[in-house]
Write an enzyme that holds these catalytic residues in place. Structure first.
Site, short mmCIF file in Angstrom:
data_model
loop_
_atom_site.label_atom_id
_atom_site.label_comp_id
_atom_site.label_asym_id
_atom_site.label_seq_id
_atom_site.Cartn_x
_atom_site.Cartn_y
_atom_site.Cartn_z
N ASP A 37 43.03 35.89 39.20
CA ASP A 37 44.35 35.43 39.38
C ASP A 37 45.22 36.73 40.00
O ASP A 37 45.65 37.45 39.09
CB ASP A 37 44.97 34.50 38.45
N MET A 39 48.98 37.49 41.11
CA MET A 39 50.25 36.86 41.28
C MET A 39 51.35 37.88 41.52
O MET A 39 51.32 38.97 41.20
CB MET A 39 50.69 36.05 39.79
N ASP A 177 41.43 24.24 38.65
CA ASP A 177 41.80 25.24 38.16
C ASP A 177 43.01 24.83 37.16
O ASP A 177 44.13 24.44 37.77
CB ASP A 177 42.22 26.37 38.81
C1 DX5 Z 1 47.06 29.66 36.92
C2 DX5 Z 1 45.76 30.33 37.14
C3 DX5 Z 1 44.69 29.72 36.43
C4 DX5 Z 1 44.87 29.98 34.90
C5 DX5 Z 1 43.78 29.22 34.08
O1 DX5 Z 1 47.93 30.02 37.80
O2 DX5 Z 1 45.62 29.95 38.67
O3 DX5 Z 1 43.49 30.60 36.66
O4 DX5 Z 1 44.62 31.19 34.64
O5 DX5 Z 1 43.98 29.25 32.69
P1 DX5 Z 1 43.74 28.15 31.73
O6 DX5 Z 1 42.37 27.79 31.78
O7 DX5 Z 1 44.15 28.77 30.34
O8 DX5 Z 1 44.83 26.98 32.29
ZN ZN Z 2 43.60 30.66 39.29
#
Ligand code: DX5
Ligand code: ZN
Length: 220
Positions: A37, A39, A177
């Site tokens: 991920d 960001m 996701d």
């Molecule tokens: C959120 C991410 C996800 C997140 C998933 O923006 O895209 O990939 O890390 O984590 P969980 O499974 O804890 O929701």
């Molecule tokens: Zn993600």
């Protein structure tokens, strides 16, 4: 698209002080992909890692790097992530002025193309691009943070997408996701998802037994 379920653990829930060994542990535990991920503190209200970190992780595993870009504007960074070792590059249509151009940029790097839809983003945003992409990532939480609660309202969108893909006889993966746990993973699969992303469930359930948690998500 195959019917086999693939598990893509999100390293957002890993211990960032030892990301390398966490990735190796995920491979040993039976992960299919590694979900990364990215960001930018702008497209989403959180910051994570960039291409340099991915480049350092790359030699540690042959697993597919499933890179989820939550950055805007996204185009200028596609090459950096491709060079760093991403295998699938997924972007949000809201993060580009020209979705077709972003798809082309990823294709030119010979990487798989994914488009991600936030919980409130409609299928109309991507329908006309379905012939040109490999994967749709359905967000079941607002992007930005791990550990949030699954939003069941995205299941209907997942079902409709699955139906469109089937009718058009396309070969597209549906990845889901956000907030995936041992119960709702069954619903996600029934709705048509064949790749499940999971951060907190994989890293935190059963005292962090990665192998067990991956197996349960796969089987349930
Ligand atoms: C959120 C991410 C996800 C997140 C998933 O923006 O895209 O990939 O890390 O984590 P969980 O499974 O804890 O929701
Ligand atoms: Zn993600």
């Amino acid at each position: 698209m195959t019917n086999t379920i693939k598990i893509s653990p999100s390293i957002l829930s890993a211990d960032f002080s030892k990301l390398g060994s966490e990735v190796i542990s995920l491979e040993k535990a039976g992960a299919d992909y590694i979900h990364i991920d990215v960001m930018d503190g702008h497209f989403v209200p959180n910051l994570t890692i960039g291409p340099e970190v991915i480049k350092k992780l790359r030699p540690l595993t042959k697993k597919i790097f499933d890179v989820h870009l939550m950055i805007s504007p996204v185009d200028n960074f596609i090459k950096d992530f491709a060079d760093a070792g991403a295998d699938i590059i997924t972007f949000h249509p809201e993060a580009t002025k020209d979705t077709a151009k972003t798809i082309d940029l990823i294709r030119k790097e010979r990487k798989k193309v994914g488009i991600s839809l936030k919980p409130k983003s409609k299928l109309d945003l991507i329908e006309k691009y379905l012939d040109d992409i490999d994967l749709v990532l359905i967000m079941s939480v607002e992007p930005g943070f791990g550990g949030q609660k699954f939003m069941p309202e995205v299941l209907e969108k997942t079902e409709r997408l699955k139906e469109i893909i089937k009718n058009k006889k396309l070969n597209i993966d549906i990845e889901i996701d956000g907030g995936i746990n041992f119960e709702n993973c069954t619903l996600a699969k029934q709705a048509g998802a064949n790749i499940l992303v999971s951060g907190s469930t994989i890293f935190k359930e059963n005292k962090g037994d990665l192998k067990k948690n991956i197996e349960i998500l796969r089987k349930n």
